[in-house]
Scaffold this motif. Structure first.
Motif, PDB file in Angstrom:
ATOM      1  N   HIS A  42       0.829  -1.206   0.000  1.00 29.07           N
ATOM      2  CA  HIS A  42       0.000   0.000   0.000  1.00 29.07           C
ATOM      3  C   HIS A  42       0.866   1.260   0.000  1.00 29.07           C
ATOM      4  O   HIS A  42       0.573   2.224  -0.706  1.00 29.07           O
ATOM      5  N   GLU A  43       1.933   1.236   0.778  1.00 31.04           N
ATOM      6  CA  GLU A  43       2.833   2.392   0.823  1.00 31.04           C
ATOM      7  C   GLU A  43       3.509   2.599  -0.522  1.00 31.04           C
ATOM      8  O   GLU A  43       3.639   3.732  -0.997  1.00 31.04           O
ATOM      9  N   ASP A  44       3.943   1.509  -1.161  1.00 29.39           N
ATOM     10  CA  ASP A  44       4.578   1.607  -2.471  1.00 29.39           C
ATOM     11  C   ASP A  44       3.602   2.144  -3.518  1.00 29.39           C
ATOM     12  O   ASP A  44       3.966   2.970  -4.358  1.00 29.39           O
ATOM     13  N   GLU A  45       2.364   1.672  -3.444  1.00 29.20           N
ATOM     14  CA  GLU A  45       1.350   2.144  -4.390  1.00 29.20           C
ATOM     15  C   GLU A  45       1.107   3.644  -4.208  1.00 29.20           C
ATOM     16  O   GLU A  45       1.035   4.394  -5.183  1.00 29.20           O
ATOM     17  N   TYR A  46       1.020   4.086  -2.976  1.00 30.75           N
ATOM     18  CA  TYR A  46       0.827   5.511  -2.704  1.00 30.75           C
ATOM     19  C   TYR A  46       2.015   6.313  -3.240  1.00 30.75           C
ATOM     20  O   TYR A  46       1.837   7.349  -3.874  1.00 30.75           O
ATOM     21  N   ALA A  47       3.232   5.808  -2.999  1.00 35.13           N
ATOM     22  CA  ALA A  47       4.430   6.516  -3.444  1.00 35.13           C
ATOM     23  C   ALA A  47       4.470   6.611  -4.969  1.00 35.13           C
ATOM     24  O   ALA A  47       4.811   7.665  -5.521  1.00 35.13           O
ATOM     25  N   ARG A  48       4.103   5.522  -5.655  1.00 35.34           N
ATOM     26  CA  ARG A  48       4.081   5.550  -7.124  1.00 35.34           C
ATOM     27  C   ARG A  48       3.067   6.558  -7.650  1.00 35.34           C
ATOM     28  O   ARG A  48       3.350   7.319  -8.577  1.00 35.34           O
ATOM     29  N   LYS A  49       1.873   6.570  -7.056  1.00 37.69           N
ATOM     30  CA  LYS A  49       0.848   7.522  -7.485  1.00 37.69           C
ATOM     31  C   LYS A  49       1.292   8.958  -7.217  1.00 37.69           C
ATOM     32  O   LYS A  49       1.089   9.843  -8.044  1.00 37.69           O
ATOM     33  N   HIS A  50       1.900   9.177  -6.061  1.00 35.36           N
ATOM     34  CA  HIS A  50       2.372  10.519  -5.702  1.00 35.36           C
ATOM     35  C   HIS A  50       3.461  10.970  -6.672  1.00 35.36           C
ATOM     36  O   HIS A  50       3.439  12.109  -7.163  1.00 35.36           O
ATOM     37  N   ASP A  51       4.413  10.079  -6.975  1.00 37.42           N
ATOM     38  CA  ASP A  51       5.481  10.420  -7.905  1.00 37.42           C
ATOM     39  C   ASP A  51       4.936  10.680  -9.304  1.00 37.42           C
ATOM     40  O   ASP A  51       5.391  11.594  -9.997  1.00 37.42           O
ATOM     41  N   ALA A  52       3.952   9.879  -9.733  1.00 39.26           N
ATOM     42  CA  ALA A  52       3.351  10.079 -11.051  1.00 39.26           C
ATOM     43  C   ALA A  52       2.662  11.438 -11.128  1.00 39.26           C
ATOM     44  O   ALA A  52       2.750  12.134 -12.145  1.00 39.26           O
ATOM     45  N   GLU A  53       1.988  11.821 -10.058  1.00 33.72           N
ATOM     46  CA  GLU A  53       1.322  13.123 -10.023  1.00 33.72           C
ATOM     47  C   GLU A  53       2.351  14.257 -10.080  1.00 33.72           C
ATOM     48  O   GLU A  53       2.153  15.242 -10.793  1.00 33.72           O
ATOM     49  N   LEU A  54       3.440  14.117  -9.346  1.00 32.30           N
ATOM     50  CA  LEU A  54       4.501  15.129  -9.386  1.00 32.30           C
ATOM     51  C   LEU A  54       5.103  15.241 -10.784  1.00 32.30           C
ATOM     52  O   LEU A  54       5.331  16.348 -11.284  1.00 32.30           O
ATOM     53  N   LEU A  55       5.349  14.097 -11.419  1.00 32.47           N
ATOM     54  CA  LEU A  55       5.892  14.109 -12.780  1.00 32.47           C
ATOM     55  C   LEU A  55       4.925  14.770 -13.754  1.00 32.47           C
ATOM     56  O   LEU A  55       5.341  15.536 -14.629  1.00 32.47           O
ATOM     57  N   ARG A  56       3.640  14.488 -13.604  1.00 36.45           N
ATOM     58  CA  ARG A  56       2.640  15.090 -14.481  1.00 36.45           C
ATOM     59  C   ARG A  56       2.665  16.609 -14.341  1.00 36.45           C
ATOM     60  O   ARG A  56       2.658  17.342 -15.333  1.00 36.45           O
ATOM     61  N   LYS A  57       2.733  17.083 -13.104  1.00 32.72           N
ATOM     62  CA  LYS A  57       2.768  18.527 -12.858  1.00 32.72           C
ATOM     63  C   LYS A  57       4.035  19.154 -13.426  1.00 32.72           C
ATOM     64  O   LYS A  57       3.994  20.229 -14.030  1.00 32.72           O
ATOM     65  N   LEU A  58       5.177  18.485 -13.231  1.00 32.21           N
ATOM     66  CA  LEU A  58       6.434  19.010 -13.747  1.00 32.21           C
ATOM     67  C   LEU A  58       6.444  19.050 -15.271  1.00 32.21           C
ATOM     68  O   LEU A  58       6.923  20.018 -15.866  1.00 32.21           O
ATOM     69  N   ARG A  59       5.915  18.007 -15.902  1.00 31.33           N
ATOM     70  CA  ARG A  59       5.860  17.989 -17.372  1.00 31.33           C
ATOM     71  C   ARG A  59       4.965  19.099 -17.899  1.00 31.33           C
ATOM     72  O   ARG A  59       5.280  19.732 -18.905  1.00 31.33           O
ATOM     73  N   ALA A  60       3.844  19.333 -17.212  1.00 32.58           N
ATOM     74  CA  ALA A  60       2.951  20.416 -17.621  1.00 32.58           C
ATOM     75  C   ALA A  60       3.662  21.758 -17.473  1.00 32.58           C
ATOM     76  O   ALA A  60       3.539  22.637 -18.346  1.00 32.58           O
ATOM     77  N   GLU A  61       4.433  21.930 -16.424  1.00 40.49           N
ATOM     78  CA  GLU A  61       5.175  23.165 -16.216  1.00 40.49           C
ATOM     79  C   GLU A  61       6.261  23.336 -17.277  1.00 40.49           C
ATOM     80  O   GLU A  61       6.467  24.438 -17.790  1.00 40.49           O
ATOM     81  N   VAL A  62       6.945  22.250 -17.632  1.00 38.42           N
ATOM     82  CA  VAL A  62       7.971  22.304 -18.673  1.00 38.42           C
ATOM     83  C   VAL A  62       7.339  22.685 -20.009  1.00 38.42           C
ATOM     84  O   VAL A  62       7.881  23.521 -20.747  1.00 38.42           O
ATOM     85  N   ASP A  63       6.198  22.090 -20.338  1.00 40.11           N
ATOM     86  CA  ASP A  63       5.509  22.427 -21.590  1.00 40.11           C
ATOM     87  C   ASP A  63       5.116  23.902 -21.613  1.00 40.11           C
ATOM     88  O   ASP A  63       5.252  24.576 -22.643  1.00 40.11           O
ATOM     89  N   LYS A  64       4.650  24.390 -20.484  1.00 40.81           N
ATOM     90  CA  LYS A  64       4.264  25.797 -20.384  1.00 40.81           C
ATOM     91  C   LYS A  64       5.477  26.701 -20.604  1.00 40.81           C
ATOM     92  O   LYS A  64       5.405  27.697 -21.332  1.00 40.81           O
ATOM     93  N   LYS A  65       6.605  26.340 -19.995  1.00 44.00           N
ATOM     94  CA  LYS A  65       7.832  27.130 -20.148  1.00 44.00           C
ATOM     95  C   LYS A  65       8.359  27.066 -21.581  1.00 44.00           C
ATOM     96  O   LYS A  65       8.876  28.057 -22.110  1.00 44.00           O
ATOM     97  N   LYS A  66       8.231  25.906 -22.239  1.00 41.98           N
ATOM     98  CA  LYS A  66       8.657  25.791 -23.640  1.00 41.98           C
ATOM     99  C   LYS A  66       7.835  26.713 -24.525  1.00 41.98           C
ATOM    100  O   LYS A  66       8.367  27.370 -25.424  1.00 41.98           O
ATOM    101  N   LYS A  67       6.533  26.766 -24.280  1.00 44.93           N
ATOM    102  CA  LYS A  67       5.651  27.646 -25.047  1.00 44.93           C
ATOM    103  C   LYS A  67       6.030  29.107 -24.795  1.00 44.93           C
ATOM    104  O   LYS A  67       6.095  29.919 -25.716  1.00 44.93           O
ATOM    105  N   GLU A  68       6.296  29.421 -23.535  1.00 47.75           N
ATOM    106  CA  GLU A  68       6.709  30.773 -23.160  1.00 47.75           C
ATOM    107  C   GLU A  68       8.010  31.149 -23.871  1.00 47.75           C
ATOM    108  O   GLU A  68       8.152  32.264 -24.399  1.00 47.75           O
TER     109      GLU A  68
END
Length: 83
Positions: A42-68
């Motif tokens: 359960h802890e590993d599953e939570y950590a994977r989901k949390h990391d995936a969410e962080l990566l999604r946010k970072l990728r969205a921020e990178v895309d935004k900065k590339k457009k900028e």
């Protein structure tokens, strides 16, 4: 009134001879291998989901900065052409 409550509580004591134990110490369920494996999963599953969410946010921020950056480069190019 406090004296009455104290008397009632003290009268309800359970003699030590009447207690029954199952042979396991208290909290031993948490020490079993199966419980530990399940908890770790359960802890590993939570950590994977949390990391995936962080990566999604970072990728969205990178895309935004590339457009900028592309917009700024276009403005620079436009400015250089007007000179």
């Amino acid at each position: 009134m406090l004296a009455r409550v104290t008397r009632v509580v003290s009268a309800r004591r359970v003699p030590l001879g009447m207690r029954a134990y199952s042979g396991r110490s208290e909290g031993s369920v948490a020490q079993t291998k199966e419980f530990g494996k399940k908890e770790r999963a359960h802890e590993d599953e939570y950590a994977r989901k949390h990391d995936a969410e962080l990566l999604r946010k970072l990728r969205a921020e990178v895309d935004k900065k590339k457009k900028e950056l592309a917009d700024l480069e276009a403005k620079v190019e436009e400015h250089e052409q007007t000179k």
